[in-house]
Design a protein around this motif. Structure first.
Motif, short mmCIF file in Angstrom:
data_model
loop_
_atom_site.label_atom_id
_atom_site.label_comp_id
_atom_site.label_asym_id
_atom_site.label_seq_id
_atom_site.Cartn_x
_atom_site.Cartn_y
_atom_site.Cartn_z
N MET A 1 0.86 -1.17 -0.14
CA MET A 1 0.09 0.06 -0.06
C MET A 1 0.86 1.24 -0.02
O MET A 1 1.76 1.39 0.87
N SER A 2 0.55 2.27 -0.74
CA SER A 2 1.32 3.47 -0.77
C SER A 2 1.11 4.24 0.29
O SER A 2 0.00 4.30 0.98
N ALA A 3 2.01 5.15 0.47
CA ALA A 3 2.12 6.20 1.64
C ALA A 3 1.03 7.16 1.29
O ALA A 3 0.50 7.76 2.11
N LEU A 4 1.12 7.77 0.05
CA LEU A 4 0.45 8.73 -0.38
C LEU A 4 0.07 8.47 -1.88
O LEU A 4 0.97 7.89 -2.81
N THR A 5 -1.03 9.01 -2.32
CA THR A 5 -1.63 8.63 -3.54
C THR A 5 -2.51 9.91 -3.89
O THR A 5 -3.40 10.47 -3.18
N VAL A 6 -2.06 10.73 -4.77
CA VAL A 6 -2.59 11.52 -5.68
C VAL A 6 -3.18 11.49 -6.93
O VAL A 6 -2.67 10.72 -7.90
N THR A 7 -4.34 11.51 -7.01
CA THR A 7 -5.39 11.12 -8.19
C THR A 7 -6.12 12.29 -8.92
O THR A 7 -6.90 12.81 -8.20
N ASN A 8 -5.56 12.53 -9.99
CA ASN A 8 -6.19 13.59 -10.89
C ASN A 8 -6.66 14.91 -10.27
O ASN A 8 -7.69 15.32 -10.41
N ILE A 9 -5.62 15.49 -9.41
CA ILE A 9 -5.84 16.55 -8.83
C ILE A 9 -5.92 17.76 -9.84
O ILE A 9 -4.92 17.73 -10.75
N GLY A 10 -7.00 18.51 -9.57
CA GLY A 10 -6.99 19.90 -10.28
C GLY A 10 -7.47 20.98 -9.30
O GLY A 10 -8.26 20.82 -8.38
N LYS A 11 -7.09 22.16 -9.85
CA LYS A 11 -7.45 23.28 -8.83
C LYS A 11 -7.58 24.59 -9.64
O LYS A 11 -6.75 24.84 -10.53
N ALA A 12 -8.75 25.13 -9.61
CA ALA A 12 -9.08 26.32 -10.52
C ALA A 12 -9.66 27.46 -9.55
O ALA A 12 -10.37 27.18 -8.51
N TYR A 13 -9.43 28.64 -9.89
CA TYR A 13 -10.09 29.58 -9.11
C TYR A 13 -11.01 30.36 -10.05
O TYR A 13 -10.51 30.51 -11.45
N LYS A 14 -11.98 30.86 -9.60
CA LYS A 14 -12.78 31.66 -10.36
C LYS A 14 -12.52 33.24 -10.56
O LYS A 14 -12.15 33.74 -9.64
N ARG A 15 -12.61 33.44 -11.89
CA ARG A 15 -12.13 35.15 -12.09
C ARG A 15 -13.37 35.70 -12.71
O ARG A 15 -14.12 35.17 -13.61
N TYR A 16 -13.93 36.66 -12.05
CA TYR A 16 -15.05 37.39 -12.28
C TYR A 16 -14.70 38.70 -13.09
O TYR A 16 -13.89 39.27 -12.83
N PRO A 17 -15.68 38.88 -14.17
CA PRO A 17 -15.25 40.24 -15.21
C PRO A 17 -15.40 41.70 -14.30
O PRO A 17 -14.86 42.51 -14.74
N SER A 18 -16.07 41.54 -13.26
CA SER A 18 -16.32 42.97 -12.56
C SER A 18 -16.50 42.51 -10.86
O SER A 18 -16.72 41.47 -10.55
N LYS A 19 -16.51 43.56 -10.26
CA LYS A 19 -16.69 43.36 -8.56
C LYS A 19 -18.20 43.05 -8.26
O LYS A 19 -18.30 42.38 -7.34
N TRP A 20 -19.19 43.34 -9.38
CA TRP A 20 -20.42 42.96 -8.88
C TRP A 20 -20.86 41.70 -9.38
O TRP A 20 -22.12 41.19 -9.32
N ALA A 21 -19.70 41.12 -10.34
CA ALA A 21 -20.49 39.85 -11.00
C ALA A 21 -20.73 38.58 -9.97
O ALA A 21 -21.42 37.85 -10.33
N ARG A 22 -19.78 38.70 -8.99
CA ARG A 22 -19.93 37.49 -8.12
C ARG A 22 -21.48 37.53 -7.49
O ARG A 22 -21.96 36.66 -7.49
N ALA A 23 -21.82 38.59 -6.88
CA ALA A 23 -23.28 38.87 -6.31
C ALA A 23 -24.15 38.65 -7.47
O ALA A 23 -25.37 37.83 -7.24
N TRP A 24 -24.04 39.08 -8.73
CA TRP A 24 -25.16 38.82 -9.67
C TRP A 24 -25.18 37.33 -10.07
O TRP A 24 -26.05 36.72 -10.29
N GLU A 25 -23.99 36.50 -10.09
CA GLU A 25 -24.19 35.29 -10.26
C GLU A 25 -24.82 34.37 -9.12
O GLU A 25 -25.67 33.64 -9.45
N TRP A 26 -24.81 34.96 -7.78
CA TRP A 26 -25.49 34.53 -6.87
C TRP A 26 -26.94 34.68 -6.68
O TRP A 26 -27.68 33.72 -6.51
N ILE A 27 -27.25 35.77 -7.24
CA ILE A 27 -28.66 36.05 -7.32
C ILE A 27 -29.32 35.38 -8.28
O ILE A 27 -30.58 34.77 -8.12
N THR A 28 -28.71 35.29 -9.59
CA THR A 28 -29.51 34.96 -10.86
C THR A 28 -29.04 33.37 -11.06
O THR A 28 -29.57 32.92 -11.96
#
Length: 405
Positions: A1-28
């Motif tokens: 048995m392996s001590a550490l197994t990393v499987t298909n790890i991916g990390k993405a950060y969300k990028r919004y076009p404006s400071k209000w876009a996050r709130a608009w996405e949450w509302i709509t």
């Protein structure tokens, strides 16, 4: 048995076009963001007791990957599984509260590692002795230098042998004395069976400690294999030239040779010769040698620099130089020109197996424009035929005097 197994790890950060876009996405409930992926499809396993190094340029995703493995950051996709107690030394002073004393932070950090209060108290003398910060142990961490924070954090993380130790670049902040001391403890933990995952720009550390290395590039796993082969490829990949090509072949002995460059000039032949001019593969300590490099120019060159690098069997650099540093840069070479470089030197190195890498480039290093870099251009062995017995990688002939006072 392996001590550490990393499987298909991916990390993405969300990028919004404006400071209000996050709130608009949450509302709509309509998606307005774009995803910026910093890691994609990373998979590997680490066996118990194995040491694996992770290398790559800044921004390749190394630190993000370690944070996901330790659980301080959640992945967007994939999963990580580990066996046993994990100790991590990531960002400088991570987890230390600046207003608490070093001693108080030790107790908090120890509990995060799964130690009981009485276990931490029993380990405190060892932690203080290894950290060597004296009376600062009872001062607020905010008055610590960066090196003192590293000393204390490393001492806590390793005072009880972890099953898995994860180390980021933080150790490079410490002074030279503590770097030697900490890497010796890492080697001791390895001997005792600790699994190691380390990120470092120190090629020597990766090559001397690790069994395997992983190269990350733009958030993806580019290469995995023996440390020397991966680091040779990495050395070629950091050249800032879109026309540079990289190839890596493995010979019948399982040794990888990396060749890179634009191809504007090429290495025709490399030979290591003794004092009589005979090509040799085995030489004695202190022997007079000549490294002969035959070069052909395939495209007009304004300047040409030729150099060599001797590496030991682990791939650690022993000695290197080039014609730029010897004030012998050749200029204005036409297509079809042929040159022969001859470097004369003594084999003042210890017994063992060595390889020579040869490089052709435009200026003082291969980073600006690399015409050809050839690792494992030739391999030779050094034996002690005539010198007094000694150990180490260098032959330094001492003269001993003894006086009776």
């Amino acid at each position: 048995m392996s001590a550490l197994t990393v499987t298909n790890i991916g990390k993405a950060y969300k990028r919004y076009p404006s400071k209000w876009a996050r709130a608009w996405e949450w509302i709509t409930r309509r998606t307005t963001h774009e995803k910026t992926w910093v890691l994609r499809d990373i998979s590997f396993t680490v066996q118990p007791g194995e040491a694996v190094g992770i290398v790559g340029v800044n921004g390749a995703g190394k630190s993000t990957l370690l944070k996901i493995i330790t659980g301080t950051t959640q992945p967007t996709q994939g999963q990580v599984s580990s066996q046993g107690r994990v100790a991590a030394l990531l960002e400088l002073g991570m987890g230390f509260h600046p207003d608490f004393t070093g001693r108080q932070n030790v107790f908090m950090a120890g509990q995060l590692l799964g130690l009981r209060q009485d276990e931490i108290a029993a380990c405190m003398p060892s932690i203080e002795a290894f950290a060597e910060i004296g009376d600062y142990i009872d001062q607020p961490v905010r008055v610590y230098s960066s090196g003192m924070q590293v000393r204390l954090a490393f001492s806590v993380a390793t005072v009880v042998r972890p099953d898995i130790l994860i180390v980021d670049e933080a150790l490079s902040v410490g002074d030279a004395y503590f770097q030697h001391k900490s890497f010796e403890r890492i080697r001791e933990l390895r001997r005792l069976g600790t699994t190691l995952l380390i990120v470092s720009h120190d090629k020597g550390a990766i090559q001397s400690i690790c069994d395997r290395a992983i190269l990350l590039s733009k958030g993806q796993k580019l290469l995995e294999g023996r440390p020397e082969a991966v680091l040779d490829y990495y050395n070629a990949a950091i050249v800032d030239d879109a026309n540079s090509r990289i190839s890596q072949t493995v010979n019948e002995d399982g040794v990888a040779q990396t060749i890179s460059g634009t191809g504007k000039s090429r290495i025709v032949d490399v030979a290591l010769r003794d004092a009589s001019g005979r090509e040799v593969e085995v030489v004695g300590v202190g022997a007079e040698l000549t490294l002969e490099i035959q070069v052909e120019v395939l495209s007009h060159l304004s300047t040409l620099v030729a150099g060599f690098l001797i590496k030991d069997r682990l791939g650690q650099e022993v000695f290197g130089t080039n014609s730029y540093h010897h004030d012998q840069v050749v200029s204005d070479l036409g297509d079809g020109s042929h040159l022969t470089y001859r470097y004369h030197f003594k084999a003042d190195i210890g017994p063992g197996s060595y390889s020579i890498a040869v490089a052709l480039h435009k200026t003082e290093s291969h980073l600006s424009e690399n015409y050809e870099w050839r690792d494992m251009a030739t391999i030779f062995k050094v034996v002690n035929l005539s010198q007094k017995q000694f150990i180490g990688v260098a032959w330094i002939e001492p003269h001993l005097e003894i006086s009776h006072d």
